[in-house]
Scaffold this motif. Structure first.
Motif, PDB file in Angstrom:
ATOM      1  N   ILE A 660       0.862  -1.181   0.000  1.00  0.00           N
ATOM      2  CA  ILE A 660       0.000   0.000   0.000  1.00  0.00           C
ATOM      3  C   ILE A 660       0.895   1.227   0.000  1.00  0.00           C
ATOM      4  CG2 ILE A 660      -1.759   1.264   1.282  1.00  0.00           C
ATOM      5  CD1 ILE A 660      -2.690  -1.446   2.400  1.00  0.00           C
ATOM      6  N   LEU A 661       0.715   2.084  -1.004  1.00  0.00           N
ATOM      7  CA  LEU A 661       1.553   3.275  -1.137  1.00  0.00           C
ATOM      8  C   LEU A 661       1.040   4.432  -0.313  1.00  0.00           C
ATOM      9  CD1 LEU A 661       2.166   3.108  -4.999  1.00  0.00           C
ATOM     10  CD2 LEU A 661       3.641   2.249  -3.167  1.00  0.00           C
ATOM     11  N   ASN A 662      -0.282   4.533  -0.196  1.00  0.00           N
ATOM     12  CA  ASN A 662      -0.863   5.600   0.629  1.00  0.00           C
ATOM     13  C   ASN A 662      -2.272   5.215   1.029  1.00  0.00           C
ATOM     14  OD1 ASN A 662      -2.874   6.636  -1.414  1.00  0.00           O
ATOM     15  ND2 ASN A 662      -0.984   7.068  -2.551  1.00  0.00           N
ATOM     16  N   SER A 663      -2.764   5.834   2.054  1.00  0.00           N
ATOM     17  CA  SER A 663      -4.136   5.636   2.527  1.00  0.00           C
ATOM     18  C   SER A 663      -4.664   6.971   3.002  1.00  0.00           C
ATOM     19  CB  SER A 663      -4.165   4.619   3.669  1.00  0.00           C
ATOM     20  OG  SER A 663      -5.465   4.475   4.169  1.00  0.00           O
ATOM     21  N   GLN A 664      -5.608   7.514   2.234  1.00  0.00           N
ATOM     22  CA  GLN A 664      -6.130   8.841   2.563  1.00  0.00           C
ATOM     23  C   GLN A 664      -7.201   8.770   3.640  1.00  0.00           C
ATOM     24  OE1 GLN A 664      -7.461  10.232  -1.240  1.00  0.00           O
ATOM     25  NE2 GLN A 664      -5.374  10.415  -2.075  1.00  0.00           N
TER      26      GLN A 664
END
Length: 664
Positions: A660-664
């Protein structure tokens, strides 16, 4: 009980060359790996006496426990699991020790072991069902009224091999499935006792056993048969697959061409690739076919399905039976008898392994709650394949008679076939005047998170699950939605409406959202069980940013990068998770082993990673949320000298991952 689950559907793929089996066995571990359990026990016991450290003793003792379990010697397996645990083998030994005690019907000791196991792994929740089931089974086993309702006797035609799934045939003949040495197949595999299963005829007057006709029997695994009412058709399971690919079990049919001759069997039209099917049972009017399958559209594990015969004689698209029968566990070996269905389950409240249950179908098509047949038909072992014999003369006072299969200790060995007689129940104690019946269906839902063997490492083994307080669950009831907050016990409880589909979406900050479904369609009212309780579990995965997570069962053909059919279920699950969590973006990565030159490996791994991305895009995932990266051999999971790496180490390095590269 878990050792039987794959064998029951016969989808073991034999992939080792014959010469491997003829090599001399030099140590207990090799004997164990080659399933020569009787040989393994003798060798391992000698090796245990020579072992110098506690750790070494623990490893050998665990293998001894596993070996004795496989040859149905409960007392020895219990003893060796306990020794393994006391010699620092860890929670696996304690877990097997607890289940072995339960299978041996030592329920008090099993309950204590499960309690200790829950404490050790940090989740008393995980084994609460086993503790409750053990307590209930203990009460059943002590009930003298239950013991008097059946006579049960092992049959003399059994062997030390697996003999199971009896079905009545023409005259006084029984058809059974067996892997005895008379089975069709390459003789070099017969030493295992369970590589090839075939159908056999048992003359019930003489107990003489002969092989069923070819081409129904073949060099593949066959088993679990059912006949059309007029014996014009035979339905059965056969497990096979293309060369170098997994063998899947399929439902087959052959037509009688006169006497004991049969046509070339063919696969039923509704059977799908990459799914296991087994245990067919056809209704007395020949119009409905019941079977077990691990189809992904089921409720979990193996479920029981039914198909209706069409006007042109073909079988229609199968329907999944209701949640009064199917669970997240395994439901197998259906046997239909007029409107009554007998089947086995390892999840419904039982005594140890698979237990036999009975349900019946209402005129409106719904099914009554499943009832456990209890002792003495069921035991702590695996009990399944219940069939009624209406052709034999009955002794005075006998209500019903027939056969079933069990792995209990008092048999001849392995799976054995037992004959039963059902007797009139003893007079019941006086009951109070019945009150007005109020029907209820209650669902207990749990929101859980995983406990990893190495905390913070999502690629380490999952030891258990524990409640996840602070999460929320959105419940869609078709006619409206509501949201519930989850407390410390991880539980939410819902009173269900009849004939309704429910969906549940669980979420918590820092975790990936997940969903679940439940349906009350097809569940009928039973005055004997006016209140029915069901259970679902929703597991949320913690979000690990920029940390690679291995995708299991993603394999590629040599020098190829296309997504194979056996990789699709894993990628479909990933696509589903991405749809439930639109706030995350991921990188899909592919790694090779150390063989081959750097440029070749980087190019191949990039193509493989891109193939996985393209597959997800085809499933409706926005391309902007996906990226592909091929690492070649630059990030080996196992850093071994390439020329000395084992094939297992090479396989560990050939992996597909996501992060997972990002989680907003």
């Amino acid at each position: 009980m878990y050792r039987k689950l794959s064998f029951f559907l016969l989808f073991v793929a034999v992939t080792v060359a014959a010469c491997t089996y003829t090599q001399r066995i030099r140590d207990g571990r090799t004997a164990f790996d080659r399933k020569q359990y009787a040989v393994a026990t003798k060798m391992l016991e000698k090796e245990y006496k020579k072992a110098k450290s506690r750790v070494e003793k623990g490893k050998i003792a665990f293998l001894l426990g596993e070996s004795y379990k496989e040859i149905n010697k409960s007392d020895q397996s219990i003893s060796w699991y306990e020794i393994a645990y006391n010699n620092q083998y860890g929670v696996d030994a304690l877990k097997e020790y607890a289940y072995a005690l339960k299978r041996a019907q030592q329920y008090d000791e099993a309950m204590q072991a499960f309690k200790e196991l829950g404490i050790e792994i940090g989740s008393p929740y995980e084994y609460r069902r086993e503790i409750l089931a053990s307590d209930r089974a203990k009460n059943w086993s002590k009930d003298e009224r239950l013991q008097k309702e059946y006579n049960v006797e092992v049959q003399s035609f059994n062997t030390g091999f697996a003999d199971y799934a009896p079905v009545l045939y023409k005259g006084r003949t029984l058809v059974i499935t067996s892997d005895r040495k008379a089975s069709v197949g390459d003789d070099t595999y017969n030493w295992t006792g369970n590589d090839f299963s075939d159908l056999f005829l048992v003359d019930l007057e003489t107990n003489n056993v002969t092989a069923f006709a070819e081409p129904v029997n073949s060099e593949n695994n066959e088993g679990t048969v059912s006949f059309a009412p007029d014996f014009s058709e035979v339905y059965f399971t056969r497990c096979f697959g293309p060369k170098r690919e997994d063998a899947y079990c399929k439902l087959m049919v052959a037509e009688n061409t006169g006497g004991e001759s049969w046509s070339i069997p063919r696969v039923l039209d509704f059977v799908e690739d990459g799914v296991n099917y087994g245990h067919p049972s056809i209704s007395s009017d020949g119009r409905t076919l019941y079977f077990s399958s691990n189809h992904p559209d089921g409720w979990g594990g193996y479920d029981i399905w039914m198909s209706e015969r069409q006007e042109d004689g073909s079988w229609g698209t199968p329907d999944l039976l209701s949640r009064s029968i199917n669970t997240i566990g395994n439901e197998k070996f259906p046997q239909i008898d007029n409107d009554t269905l007998y089947f086995s389950s390892d999840f419904l409240p039982g005594m140890g392994g698979l237990d036999i249950f009975r349900t019946y179908r209402f005129p409106n098509g719904s099914w009554a709650p499943a009832k456990n047949l209890k002792v003495p038909v069921n035991s702590g072992a695996d009990d399944f394949g219940y069939t009624i014999d209406r052709s034999a003369p009955r002794r005075s006072g006998v209500i019903q008679q027939g056969y079933f299969t069990s792995t209990r200790d008092n048999g001849i060995g392995n799976d054995d076939i037992y004959r039963f007689e059902k007797l009139p129940p003893p007079p019941a104690p006086p009951q109070p005047e019945p009150e007005e019946i109020v029907y209820k269906m209650i669902l207990d839902g749990y929101v859980l998170e995983k406990i990893y063997e190495q905390p913070g490492n999502p690629n380490s083994r999952v030891l258990a699950r524990k409640p996840l307080p602070g999460s929320t669950v959105e419940i869609d009831m078709g006619k409206g939605k509501k949201t519930v907050e989850i407390g410390e016990d991880g539980l939410f409880t819902l009173e269900l409406d009849e004939n309704t589909d429910y969906t549940f979406l669980a979420s918590k900050e820092g975790y990936l959202s997940n969903d679940a479904e439940f349906s009350t369609k097809g569940i009928g009212r039973d005055p004997e069980t006016p209140e029915m309780r069901f259970e679902i579990e929703i597991v949320l995965d913690k979000i690990f940013i920029d940390q690679e997570i291995v995708l299991e069962n993603i394999y590629y053909d040599f020098d190829r990068w296309e997504i194979r059919a056996d990789a699709e279920p894993t990628l479909n699950e990933l696509a589903s998770n991405l749809k439930l969590n639109p706030q995350i973006a991921i990188q899909l990565s592919s790694h090779t082993d150390c063989r081959g030159n750097d440029r070749y490996n980087e190019d191949l791994s990039q193509k493989r990673a891109q193939s996985a991305v393209d597959y997800l895009i085809a499933q409706g995932i926005d391309a902007s949320r996906l990226s592909a990266k091929g690492y070649g051999e630059n990030q080996l999971a196992v850093d071994c000298i390439c020329s000395r790496c084992t094939e297992e180490e090479h396989q560990a390095n050939r992996r597909t991952t996501f992060k997972i590269l990002n989680s907003q």
